[in-house]
Each structure stands twice: as structure tokens, then as C-alpha cells.
Design a protein around this motif. Sequence first.
Motif, PDB file in Angstrom:
ATOM      1  N   PHE A  39      13.414  42.178  33.645  1.00  0.00           N
ATOM      2  CA  PHE A  39      12.620  41.168  34.354  1.00  0.00           C
ATOM      3  C   PHE A  39      12.249  41.626  35.759  1.00  0.00           C
ATOM      4  CE2 PHE A  39      13.919  38.387  30.940  1.00  0.00           C
ATOM      5  CZ  PHE A  39      12.911  37.436  30.873  1.00  0.00           C
ATOM      6  N   LEU A  40      13.129  42.401  36.395  1.00  0.00           N
ATOM      7  CA  LEU A  40      12.801  42.918  37.726  1.00  0.00           C
ATOM      8  C   LEU A  40      11.600  43.857  37.659  1.00  0.00           C
ATOM      9  CD1 LEU A  40      16.292  43.686  39.329  1.00  0.00           C
ATOM     10  CD2 LEU A  40      14.548  42.148  40.247  1.00  0.00           C
ATOM     11  N   ILE A  41      11.565  44.693  36.641  1.00  0.00           N
ATOM     12  CA  ILE A  41      10.500  45.698  36.530  1.00  0.00           C
ATOM     13  C   ILE A  41       9.199  45.084  36.032  1.00  0.00           C
ATOM     14  CG2 ILE A  41       9.795  47.801  35.314  1.00  0.00           C
ATOM     15  CD1 ILE A  41      12.803  48.570  35.254  1.00  0.00           C
ATOM     16  N   ARG A  42       9.297  44.221  35.010  1.00  0.00           N
ATOM     17  CA  ARG A  42       8.088  43.755  34.345  1.00  0.00           C
ATOM     18  C   ARG A  42       7.609  42.386  34.788  1.00  0.00           C
ATOM     19  NH1 ARG A  42       9.688  44.603  28.197  1.00  0.00           N
ATOM     20  NH2 ARG A  42       7.643  43.628  27.898  1.00  0.00           N
ATOM     21  N   ALA A  43       8.470  41.598  35.415  1.00  0.00           N
ATOM     22  CA  ALA A  43       8.065  40.261  35.852  1.00  0.00           C
ATOM     23  C   ALA A  43       8.178  40.069  37.360  1.00  0.00           C
ATOM     24  CB  ALA A  43       8.904  39.196  35.138  1.00  0.00           C
ATOM     25  N   SER A  44       8.711  41.069  38.056  1.00  0.00           N
ATOM     26  CA  SER A  44       8.817  41.039  39.522  1.00  0.00           C
ATOM     27  C   SER A  44       9.513  39.775  40.023  1.00  0.00           C
ATOM     28  CB  SER A  44       7.421  41.161  40.154  1.00  0.00           C
ATOM     29  OG  SER A  44       6.799  42.356  39.763  1.00  0.00           O
ATOM     30  N   ALA A  62      15.027  46.170  21.618  1.00  0.00           N
ATOM     31  CA  ALA A  62      14.053  45.080  21.481  1.00  0.00           C
ATOM     32  C   ALA A  62      13.649  44.516  22.836  1.00  0.00           C
ATOM     33  CB  ALA A  62      14.633  43.973  20.603  1.00  0.00           C
ATOM     34  N   MET A  63      14.548  44.597  23.820  1.00  0.00           N
ATOM     35  CA  MET A  63      14.214  44.109  25.154  1.00  0.00           C
ATOM     36  C   MET A  63      13.116  44.937  25.809  1.00  0.00           C
ATOM     37  SD  MET A  63      17.856  43.399  26.959  1.00  0.00           S
ATOM     38  CE  MET A  63      19.163  42.507  26.150  1.00  0.00           C
ATOM     39  N   TYR A  64      13.227  46.246  25.661  1.00  0.00           N
ATOM     40  CA  TYR A  64      12.357  47.144  26.410  1.00  0.00           C
ATOM     41  C   TYR A  64      11.007  47.390  25.746  1.00  0.00           C
ATOM     42  CZ  TYR A  64      16.427  48.124  29.317  1.00  0.00           C
ATOM     43  OH  TYR A  64      17.498  47.990  30.173  1.00  0.00           O
ATOM     44  N   VAL A  65      10.916  47.179  24.438  1.00  0.00           N
ATOM     45  CA  VAL A  65       9.647  47.460  23.746  1.00  0.00           C
ATOM     46  C   VAL A  65       8.813  46.196  23.559  1.00  0.00           C
ATOM     47  CG1 VAL A  65      10.618  49.427  22.526  1.00  0.00           C
ATOM     48  CG2 VAL A  65      10.648  47.186  21.425  1.00  0.00           C
ATOM     49  N   GLY A  66       9.426  45.008  23.677  1.00  0.00           N
ATOM     50  CA  GLY A  66       8.677  43.763  23.510  1.00  0.00           C
ATOM     51  C   GLY A  66       7.627  43.615  24.598  1.00  0.00           C
ATOM     52  N   GLU A  67       6.495  43.021  24.252  1.00  0.00           N
ATOM     53  CA  GLU A  67       5.405  42.861  25.204  1.00  0.00           C
ATOM     54  C   GLU A  67       5.521  41.574  26.012  1.00  0.00           C
ATOM     55  OE1 GLU A  67       1.735  43.153  23.124  1.00  0.00           O
ATOM     56  OE2 GLU A  67       2.072  45.236  22.480  1.00  0.00           O
ATOM     57  N   GLU A  68       6.199  40.565  25.474  1.00  0.00           N
ATOM     58  CA  GLU A  68       6.320  39.279  26.148  1.00  0.00           C
ATOM     59  C   GLU A  68       7.768  39.008  26.532  1.00  0.00           C
ATOM     60  OE1 GLU A  68       3.821  37.407  26.995  1.00  0.00           O
ATOM     61  OE2 GLU A  68       2.279  38.595  25.993  1.00  0.00           O
ATOM     62  N   LEU A  69       7.941  38.469  27.739  1.00  0.00           N
ATOM     63  CA  LEU A  69       9.278  38.086  28.199  1.00  0.00           C
ATOM     64  C   LEU A  69       9.440  36.582  27.996  1.00  0.00           C
ATOM     65  CD1 LEU A  69       9.434  40.167  31.508  1.00  0.00           C
ATOM     66  CD2 LEU A  69      10.420  40.738  29.288  1.00  0.00           C
ATOM     67  N   MET A 101      28.455  36.607  24.178  1.00  0.00           N
ATOM     68  CA  MET A 101      27.258  37.454  24.111  1.00  0.00           C
ATOM     69  C   MET A 101      25.987  36.606  24.033  1.00  0.00           C
ATOM     70  SD  MET A 101      28.147  40.596  24.415  1.00  0.00           S
ATOM     71  CE  MET A 101      26.619  41.402  23.925  1.00  0.00           C
ATOM     72  N   LEU A 102      26.026  35.511  23.270  1.00  0.00           N
ATOM     73  CA  LEU A 102      24.867  34.611  23.203  1.00  0.00           C
ATOM     74  C   LEU A 102      24.581  34.013  24.578  1.00  0.00           C
ATOM     75  CD1 LEU A 102      25.443  32.738  19.820  1.00  0.00           C
ATOM     76  CD2 LEU A 102      23.582  34.326  20.349  1.00  0.00           C
ATOM     77  N   ALA A 103      25.647  33.612  25.293  1.00  0.00           N
ATOM     78  CA  ALA A 103      25.466  33.053  26.636  1.00  0.00           C
ATOM     79  C   ALA A 103      24.901  34.104  27.585  1.00  0.00           C
ATOM     80  CB  ALA A 103      26.799  32.519  27.158  1.00  0.00           C
ATOM     81  N   VAL A 104      25.412  35.325  27.484  1.00  0.00           N
ATOM     82  CA  VAL A 104      24.965  36.415  28.354  1.00  0.00           C
ATOM     83  C   VAL A 104      23.489  36.743  28.108  1.00  0.00           C
ATOM     84  CG1 VAL A 104      25.187  38.914  28.700  1.00  0.00           C
ATOM     85  CG2 VAL A 104      27.205  37.457  28.775  1.00  0.00           C
ATOM     86  N   ILE A 105      23.039  36.643  26.853  1.00  0.00           N
ATOM     87  CA  ILE A 105      21.665  37.005  26.506  1.00  0.00           C
ATOM     88  C   ILE A 105      20.703  35.836  26.719  1.00  0.00           C
ATOM     89  CG2 ILE A 105      20.140  37.655  24.596  1.00  0.00           C
ATOM     90  CD1 ILE A 105      22.539  39.232  23.463  1.00  0.00           C
ATOM     91  N   LEU A 106      21.056  34.668  26.194  1.00  0.00           N
ATOM     92  CA  LEU A 106      20.121  33.548  26.193  1.00  0.00           C
ATOM     93  C   LEU A 106      19.941  32.929  27.575  1.00  0.00           C
ATOM     94  CD1 LEU A 106      21.098  31.733  22.874  1.00  0.00           C
ATOM     95  CD2 LEU A 106      19.095  33.150  23.302  1.00  0.00           C
ATOM     96  N   ILE A 107      21.051  32.637  28.261  1.00  0.00           N
ATOM     97  CA  ILE A 107      20.945  31.886  29.514  1.00  0.00           C
ATOM     98  C   ILE A 107      20.183  32.662  30.590  1.00  0.00           C
ATOM     99  CG2 ILE A 107      22.231  30.770  31.375  1.00  0.00           C
ATOM    100  CD1 ILE A 107      24.379  30.055  29.362  1.00  0.00           C
ATOM    101  N   PRO A 108      20.534  33.946  30.898  1.00  0.00           N
ATOM    102  CA  PRO A 108      19.736  34.671  31.896  1.00  0.00           C
ATOM    103  C   PRO A 108      18.270  34.820  31.499  1.00  0.00           C
ATOM    104  CG  PRO A 108      21.819  35.786  31.509  1.00  0.00           C
ATOM    105  CD  PRO A 108      21.692  34.737  30.455  1.00  0.00           C
ATOM    106  N   THR A 109      18.014  35.059  30.217  1.00  0.00           N
ATOM    107  CA  THR A 109      16.632  35.212  29.770  1.00  0.00           C
ATOM    108  C   THR A 109      15.819  33.959  30.040  1.00  0.00           C
ATOM    109  OG1 THR A 109      17.276  36.766  28.028  1.00  0.00           O
ATOM    110  CG2 THR A 109      15.156  35.686  27.786  1.00  0.00           C
ATOM    111  N   PHE A 110      16.365  32.800  29.679  1.00  0.00           N
ATOM    112  CA  PHE A 110      15.639  31.554  29.899  1.00  0.00           C
ATOM    113  C   PHE A 110      15.569  31.192  31.381  1.00  0.00           C
ATOM    114  CE2 PHE A 110      16.617  30.725  25.329  1.00  0.00           C
ATOM    115  CZ  PHE A 110      15.302  30.573  24.912  1.00  0.00           C
TER     116      PHE A 110
END
Length: 426
Positions: A383-388, A218-225, A287-296
Motif C-alpha cells: 500500500f505504501l508503494i502503490r497507494a501512497s 497474490a498481493m504483489y501481482v493484483g491490479e486492485e487494492l 493470520m486472518l486478522a493480520v491480513i484482513l484488518i490492515p488491508t481494509f
Amino acid sequence: MIKFSLEMLWSERRKVYGLCTSMVMTLSICLLFLQFLMNPNLTQKITSIDIFQFSETFCISLFGLFILAVCVSLICYSCNYYMKLHAREIGMVKMAGFSQGKIVLYQLIQMITIMVVSVIITFCLSLVTTPIFLTIVYRYCHIHQNVFYFNTRLFSMIGILVVCILIILIGMQINYINNNSLSSLIKDKYITTQKEDHRVFIIPDYIYILGYFLGLYAMYVGEELDAGFAIASCIGAISAYGLFYYFIPHTLNEMVDSLNLKGEDTIVLGDLALFMQQSKLLIVFIMLAVILIPTFIFSSLHMKMLHIALHIGAVLINFVLCLSVVSRFDIDALEKKEHFKNLCKMGLTNKEVKKISYKEGNGFYIVLWIFAGIYILSIACTFLIRASIDLGLVGIVLLEFIVPYGMAEFIVYLKKRGQNYELHGN
């Protein structure tokens, strides 16, 4: 009753340190994050529009609730450990003829005392932590205000939180007494076997593996970060519950049954499988902390207040989760104390038994580093690849995860190293 309860608490004060530390940590963190909700320099009133638009202020509020949930879980683990340490004391009080009501009053007096001491320590620490916290936030957000901000609303909210925690802890203690007979309270209770699976509808183990990788997909196919990216990725966190409670223990048990392993490795895998089941809720939070916090964090560069709140929250929440893992290992050491002593009775030396204990701890952290590391690295790469985003920001986020858990692993190692299972210690 009051004098007797306080005298017993003082005589067993060393057993209270863990619970008191958890309370101080929880109250201190909550007192800091309440600044984002009650400090007029940092917050604004949340409206219905903020909720629908998922505004910066609303996100900070949700993040605060998540931190509170993690802190309460830490207190529950510490209280569980505290009750196991005091089981014999409660059993003796019960044998002395105390009624159920008097036993509850006995525990209530002790818990109120612990809570009062924790609150006093928290307020003393806040005189140092609050100015440091506000200095960091104000400088990042270019706010020029007094860093010594306290008001009655902050302390009233802490008072409400203290009462809620007290109710939870007393409820846990009453439940513990009711679920354990007098004989089991007096005699140490050890858990060295896994729970039987009584599910009516059994989900195949491979479903949890699919869910874990579906979150990555889901991370790699989603269009919005954005938040939707994080929510879709949380499928992996939910699947981690099943991985640690069903898939990994089942796999380890199958390895024990099908492979020609050494006796030492058989014990290690069995102990590790049991510990995985007991730590399932912690894994979900991690796992929630690992996923949610870096993403936000990566998504909030344009919102300074939320961005700095997430960084501070990442440090604090990972620290709290690490303390929870350490507390879980403390409970594990208590529950398996007789188990390890029995290994000594079977002819193993103290050094060999410690080696088994080390391997259990290392095995847990290896699995944790792998499953959590894959997700945090995948988020960073996306995020490095798609959001620079800046590579330095990625390094900071990784350190906010690696440093606390590396320290916790070292603390667990030191605690296991200090254990003594020799027969003369009985």
C-alpha cells in the motif's frame, strides 16, 4: 441440588476467573459493536444493493461477525481450561451416584451463575466503555449526539447471545463428560504426545509452504487494492493451518530424529511441535486478522465509519486473540504439569525445567512473529508503494499488532516463571 452446586462453585471460585473474564470480554466487545448496527446515528438499514456493492454498512456487519467468531473461540478455550480444572470435581460427583441428567443440571446451575455474574459486570463496565467508544467514533465522524446511548434492542441482542453461549458451553461440558471415563476424570489427564495422522489422502507438506507464498504473490501481482486483494491473500492464512498442524511439527520431529541435539533441545522441539498442532485454529484467526484488518484499514480511508470501526476492531480483536493464546498456554501448562515433574524426577532442577518451558513459549512466538510479520509488512509495503498511504497510518496499524502480542508474550513468560515443578510440590 442448587445449594450444593452453588457451594461447590463458591469453594472453587478461583478456578472460574478465566472463564468469567472471557465472557465479560466477549459480551463487552459485542455490546460495543452492536452500536454500529443498532445506533441510528451510526447505521442504516442494509439492503440487497449494499450486499452486492459490498457497502460500508455491510462491511461493518461482516467485520462484527468475524469478531464474534473470534470471541466465541476465546470462550471455548477458556471453557476447555475450566473443564480440565474441574474434571476431578465432576468425577467425584459422578462417583456419588449422580445420574447423567443431574450432572448436567449441576453444571447448568453453575454455568448460569457464572453467566449472570458476567452479564452484571458487563453492564457495569458498559457505563464506562460505551461513552468512551462513542466519543471516539463521534469525534472522528464529526457527529454531535449524546454518547450515553442505550436501548432495549441492544440488551435483547445481548440476551440472545448469552443464551447461545450458554448452550455452546453446556454442549462442550456434556461432550467432555461423555468422552472421558470416570477414572480419567478423577485422575488428571495429561497430553504430551502428538496425534497420529489418520488422513486417507495426505497432502505433501510443501503444498502448505507454496500456499503461504502464493498468498504473498497474490498481493504483489493484483491490479486492485480492494477486498479481492485481501481474499486472494487469505490463501496464506488457510495455508498457515497446514503449516502449524503438519509442516512445522513434522520438520521439528525430523530435526529431533536426524540432528545430534542435546536432550534439553529434543524435549523443547517435541513440546513445541505438540503445541503448534494444538494452536492451529488460533493461528488461522491470527493470520486472518493480520491480513484482513490492515488491508481494509488501508482501503477504507474514504469511508470514515468503517475506518474507525476497523481501528477499534483491530485493537479489540488482537487483544482477544492474545488472551486466547494465553489461555492456550494455561491449558498447555496444565496438560504438561506431570510431564515437567517427571523431568525433575529424572534429575533436572526446577530452573532447568523452567528453561525448557521458556524455550517452548519463545519458540512459538518466534514462529508467530515471523509468519504473521511477513504478511503484515508485505501488506504495508504494497500500500505504501502503490497507494501512497501515510506512513503514520502504517505505524499505527503495526502498533495495533505488535503491542498486544508483545504484552501477551510477556504475560506467558511471567506465568511460566511462576510455575513450580519441584518434587516437594507433589
